[in-house]
Design an enzyme around this catalytic site. Structure first.
Site, PDB file in Angstrom:
ATOM      1  N   CYS A  40       8.665   3.923 -14.736  1.00  0.00           N
ATOM      2  CA  CYS A  40       9.041   4.386 -16.065  1.00  0.00           C
ATOM      3  C   CYS A  40       9.578   5.813 -15.982  1.00  0.00           C
ATOM      4  CB  CYS A  40       7.901   4.354 -17.058  1.00  0.00           C
ATOM      5  SG  CYS A  40       7.195   2.733 -17.313  1.00  0.00           S
ATOM      6  N   ARG A  94      13.551   4.657 -11.620  1.00  0.00           N
ATOM      7  CA  ARG A  94      12.095   4.638 -11.800  1.00  0.00           C
ATOM      8  C   ARG A  94      11.606   3.352 -12.465  1.00  0.00           C
ATOM      9  NH1 ARG A  94       9.812   9.996 -11.488  1.00  0.00           N
ATOM     10  NH2 ARG A  94       7.969   9.139 -12.466  1.00  0.00           N
ATOM     11  N   TRP A 133       9.291   0.097 -16.590  1.00  0.00           N
ATOM     12  CA  TRP A 133       8.842  -0.846 -15.557  1.00  0.00           C
ATOM     13  C   TRP A 133       7.566  -1.438 -16.142  1.00  0.00           C
ATOM     14  CZ3 TRP A 133       4.544  -1.629 -12.414  1.00  0.00           C
ATOM     15  CH2 TRP A 133       4.745  -2.450 -11.291  1.00  0.00           C
ATOM     16  N   ASN A 160       4.644   6.957 -19.947  1.00  0.00           N
ATOM     17  CA  ASN A 160       4.586   6.480 -18.569  1.00  0.00           C
ATOM     18  C   ASN A 160       3.125   6.546 -18.163  1.00  0.00           C
ATOM     19  OD1 ASN A 160       5.031   5.957 -15.867  1.00  0.00           O
ATOM     20  ND2 ASN A 160       5.847   7.988 -15.418  1.00  0.00           N
ATOM     21  N   GLY A 161       2.573   5.472 -17.615  1.00  0.00           N
ATOM     22  CA  GLY A 161       1.152   5.459 -17.252  1.00  0.00           C
ATOM     23  C   GLY A 161       0.477   4.259 -17.885  1.00  0.00           C
ATOM     24  N   GLU A 214       8.527  -1.877   9.075  1.00  0.00           N
ATOM     25  CA  GLU A 214       9.467  -1.246   8.146  1.00  0.00           C
ATOM     26  C   GLU A 214      10.752  -2.068   8.025  1.00  0.00           C
ATOM     27  OE1 GLU A 214       9.276   0.848   5.934  1.00  0.00           O
ATOM     28  OE2 GLU A 214      11.268   1.657   5.599  1.00  0.00           O
ATOM     29  N   LYS A 260      12.068  -3.635   4.555  1.00  0.00           N
ATOM     30  CA  LYS A 260      13.404  -3.371   4.011  1.00  0.00           C
ATOM     31  C   LYS A 260      14.084  -4.684   3.651  1.00  0.00           C
ATOM     32  CE  LYS A 260      13.168  -0.163   3.121  1.00  0.00           C
ATOM     33  NZ  LYS A 260      12.134   0.801   3.278  1.00  0.00           N
ATOM     34  N   GLU A 315      12.339  -6.461   0.563  1.00  0.00           N
ATOM     35  CA  GLU A 315      12.422  -5.831  -0.755  1.00  0.00           C
ATOM     36  C   GLU A 315      13.818  -5.869  -1.369  1.00  0.00           C
ATOM     37  OE1 GLU A 315      10.671  -1.878  -0.791  1.00  0.00           O
ATOM     38  OE2 GLU A 315      11.857  -1.195   0.887  1.00  0.00           O
ATOM     39  N   HIS A 368      -0.533 -15.322  18.759  1.00  0.00           N
ATOM     40  CA  HIS A 368      -1.766 -15.674  18.060  1.00  0.00           C
ATOM     41  C   HIS A 368      -1.494 -16.235  16.666  1.00  0.00           C
ATOM     42  CE1 HIS A 368      -4.095 -13.976  21.284  1.00  0.00           C
ATOM     43  NE2 HIS A 368      -3.394 -12.859  21.205  1.00  0.00           N
ATOM     44  N   LYS A 388      10.688   2.820  -7.903  1.00  0.00           N
ATOM     45  CA  LYS A 388      10.768   3.833  -6.863  1.00  0.00           C
ATOM     46  C   LYS A 388       9.462   4.597  -6.721  1.00  0.00           C
ATOM     47  CE  LYS A 388      12.909   6.399  -3.922  1.00  0.00           C
ATOM     48  NZ  LYS A 388      13.019   5.767  -2.603  1.00  0.00           N
TER      49      LYS A 388
HETATM   50  C1  G6P Z   1       7.159   2.263  -3.848  1.00  0.00           C
HETATM   51  C2  G6P Z   1       8.564   2.394  -3.304  1.00  0.00           C
HETATM   52  C3  G6P Z   1       8.514   2.474  -1.777  1.00  0.00           C
HETATM   53  C4  G6P Z   1       7.609   3.597  -1.327  1.00  0.00           C
HETATM   54  C5  G6P Z   1       6.208   3.482  -1.935  1.00  0.00           C
HETATM   55  C6  G6P Z   1       5.393   4.744  -1.702  1.00  0.00           C
HETATM   56  O1  G6P Z   1       6.634   1.024  -3.512  1.00  0.00           O
HETATM   57  O2  G6P Z   1       9.361   1.305  -3.712  1.00  0.00           O
HETATM   58  O3  G6P Z   1       9.817   2.700  -1.281  1.00  0.00           O
HETATM   59  O4  G6P Z   1       7.511   3.595   0.064  1.00  0.00           O
HETATM   60  O5  G6P Z   1       6.305   3.304  -3.348  1.00  0.00           O
HETATM   61  O6  G6P Z   1       6.014   5.803  -2.376  1.00  0.00           O
HETATM   62  P1  G6P Z   1       5.858   7.321  -2.026  1.00  0.00           P
HETATM   63  O7  G6P Z   1       6.701   8.037  -3.046  1.00  0.00           O
HETATM   64  O8  G6P Z   1       4.406   7.649  -2.160  1.00  0.00           O
HETATM   65  O9  G6P Z   1       6.338   7.519  -0.636  1.00  0.00           O
END
Ligand code: G6P
Length: 608
Positions: free
Chosen positions: A2, A27, A74, A100-101, A481, A485, A488, A504, A603
């Site tokens: 948000c 956001r 969001w 937001n929250g 990672e 990627k 997502e 395993h 984000k």
């Molecule tokens: C969300 C984002 C990720 C990020 C994670 C942690 O899930 O989509 O890209 O890695 O939060 O965020 P931060 O700001 O704490 O690195």
């Protein structure tokens, strides 16, 4: 998670709000709305969907007025519908709130308000705030908001306007960021600095518990005890160009390609070639304190957690300090153990992730020294930590983190080197590492040259339904990672595994339809990873190997090789991740996915 924005000043509010929402859209982007005080009352426009849709709506039904608030959502409570979109109103439509929250006792408050005669029109927790303000006593809007917030449990960053208080915005913060951009006779409030940048570089960050009243004439901040406080002004250090796409198709691609430069920024002024060490003044860790560290715990979420896993290898290898790496969301609810000599490192791009922040607070309460590795300057984690390392990577807009990840790795390398040199790492080894770090941005530049090959490969794998990513040692987190990627942004199911663990379980999945991405630069486990590739090959799996330049012995085994420059092994994740970022990106583009705004994600996750 948000975005909120508000404007009061001499301009028309709606265009400023829309501009802010465009910048905050990363956001959250499932619904959007604005409310403006037009001299007669509060007028609201909102819809389910994106900022562009709202812009079109405002074209058909414009809003006039010099004071207003906006929100990009969001969803947490209630589906992303027009009704549930913010701003939310009280019964009479004279109060508008963006939030937001999460209001944790919203159900209780709602029942109480409904039995007192209030009519609710949405499923959101936020609407309770509007009704609480409607009932609250007070001569000024801030008095009413203060009274309304008294029974509220949970977290909020919020902005309120009301018909009875023209030209006034009240903002409040508990757990979700709010800042005030201070211009000449105009003020922009927002949940992050990107929304205020076109109007001013000067911002005041609210602290938890603060409430502020903002008019065109100025602003006043009250703390939890309702005492007037001065919150110092900070200059935003990056420019508007960081927020624009330039020639790139997406922010994610821009941010991938920017990595040589963002790494240079992270390293700038921090390498000490003669001493073979790093300058990390912001850490606030003296040599004596460094020698007293007995263990390190790293807390983080998502991509930052993957960076932490690489960090464990770096710190244990260089400094010989035992390191554990924890999901912040798990750490925060475990019994806190008081272990003298613990250093807790919170890693967060945004510096606002709720779980990471709470883990940091729990660690502090358990007596740990806490440092942050954070990108966003002035963010809550940065402010609450005892010290830290800023990434200086500039704003990261793409929801899938890329440049922040490699800068986190660089910061962890600096931290490992710094700690190691205080604890007896030989000068020569320190100097060699400094030289390797100094050369790293150029190597990343070379690694990016793999993009045309990745594009061709992406076309062959864009229809895959699953993918397996394998790596070992310091490159196992890179496999995690790479898989993250891909899933997502392209919605292909992907899993990361330590290479030797494949036998395993995941080996059962391997057939000719399963792409297996093996991260295998030349290092002490390279031969072991090659053995795993043999096992994949023997079962007909299709192998994409990310390996090191000059490594000519895989042709027989793999379908595709993506080569990155050779490096000091501890630095290799910064390079091996580059082809994986590009692969995920190009596959997602081919699948026509919304790369910068993948479904259901946000984000910055500021709720639990
Ligand atoms: C969300 C984002 C990720 C990020 C994670 C942690 O899930 O989509 O890209 O890695 O939060 O965020 P931060 O700001 O704490 O690195």
């Amino acid at each position: 998670m948000c975005g909120i924005v508000g404007y009061v000043g001499s301009r028309e509010a709606a265009p400023v709000l829309m501009d802010g929402l465009t910048r905050l859209e990363y956001r959250g982007y499932d619904s959007v709305g604005v409310a403006v005080l037009d001299g007669r009352g509060v007028e609201t426009r909102k819809l389910a969907g994106r900022v562009d849709g709202l812009r079109a709506l405002l074209g058909r039904a414009p809003l006039a007025g010099r004071c207003g608030i906006g929100h990009t959502r969001w969803a947490t409570h209630g589906a992303p519908t027009e009704r549930n979109a913010h701003p939310h109103a009280d019964c009479s439509g004279t109060v508008a709130v963006v939030h937001n929250g999460i209001i944790e006792n919203a159900d209780v408050l709602r029942k109480r308000l409904e039995s007192a005669g209030h009519r609710f029109t949405t499923e959101t927790d936020t609407e309770t705030l509007a009704h609480l303000i409607e009932d609250a006593e007070g001569a000024t809007l801030e008095e009413r908001v203060l009274a309304a917030l008294a029974p509220v449990e949970g977290t909020y960053g919020l902005a309120v306007i009301a018909e009875e208080h023209p030209g006034t915005i009240v903002v409040a913060r508990r757990g979700s960021p709010v800042l005030i951009g201070v211009g000449e006779g105009e003020y922009v409030v927002a949940s992050d600095a990107s929304a205020v940048l076109p109007y001013t570089r000067s911002v005041a960050y609210l602290r938890d518990g603060d409430i502020a009243v903002v008019t065109a004439k100025g602003y006043r901040v009250l703390d939890e005890q309702q005492r007037v406080q001065r919150r110092s002004l900070h200059d935003i250090e990056w420019g508007l160009e960081s927020l624009s796409l330039g020639d790139h198709a997406h922010f994610m691609l821009k941010e991938i390609r920017e990595q040589p430069e963002t790494l240079r920024s992270t390293l700038r002024g921090r390498l000490l070639p003669a001493e073979g060490s790093a300058r990390l003044d912001g850490l606030n860790l003296t040599a004596a304190r460094c020698t007293r560290i007995r263990r390190i715990e790293i807390v983080a979420c998502g991509t930052s957690w993957h960076a932490g896993l690489v960090g464990r290898h770096i710190i244990e290898d260089l400094a010989g300090i035992p390191v554990t790496v924890e999901y912040a969301s798990e750490y925060r609810y475990r019994r806190p153990l008081r272990v003298p000599g613990t250093l807790t490192v919170a890693i967060s791009q945004s510096g606002e992730t709720a779980d990471t922040l709470e883990a940091l607070r729990a660690a502090k309460a358990a007596g740990s020294t806490v440092v942050g590795i954070v990108n966003v300057v002035g963010s809550t984690i940065a402010r609450e930590a005892d010290g830290g390392i800023y990434l200086h990577a500039g704003p990261e807009i793409g929801v899938a983190s890329t440049k922040a990840f490699t800068s986190q790795l660089a910061a962890l390398l600096l931290l490992g080197l710094y700690l190691a040199r205080q604890r007896g790492l030989p000068l020569e080894r320190g100097r060699a590492l400094v030289a390797a770090l100094a050369g790293l941005p150029d190597l990343v530049e070379r690694a990016l040259a793999v993009e045309p090959e990745v594009c061709a490969l992406a076309a062959r794998f864009a229809d895959a339904r699953n993918a397996l990513y394998l790596g070992r040692g310091v490159n196992f987190p890179v496999a995690l990672e790479g898989a993250l990627k891909l899933k997502e942004i392209s919605y292909i199911h992907a899993e990361g595994y330590p290479a030797a663990e494949m036998k395993h379980g995941p080996i059962a999945l391997i057939d000719e339809n399963m792409p297996v991405v093996c991260v295998a630069p030349t290092d002490h486990v390279y031969r072991k990873v090659v053995s795993t590739m043999e096992e994949v090959r023997a079962r007909g799996g299709r192998i994409i190997a990310v390996t090191t330049e000059g490594n000519g012995d895989l042709q027989r085994l793999v379908d595709h090789e993506l080569r990155v420059p050779a490096s000091e092994p501890l630095l290799s994740p910064v390079l091996t991740v580059i082809p994986l970022q590009l692969l995920a990106y190009h596959i997602a583009v081919l699948r026509e996915c919304d790369v910068d705004r993948p479904r259901n994600l946000a984000k910055s996750v500021t709720v639990e």
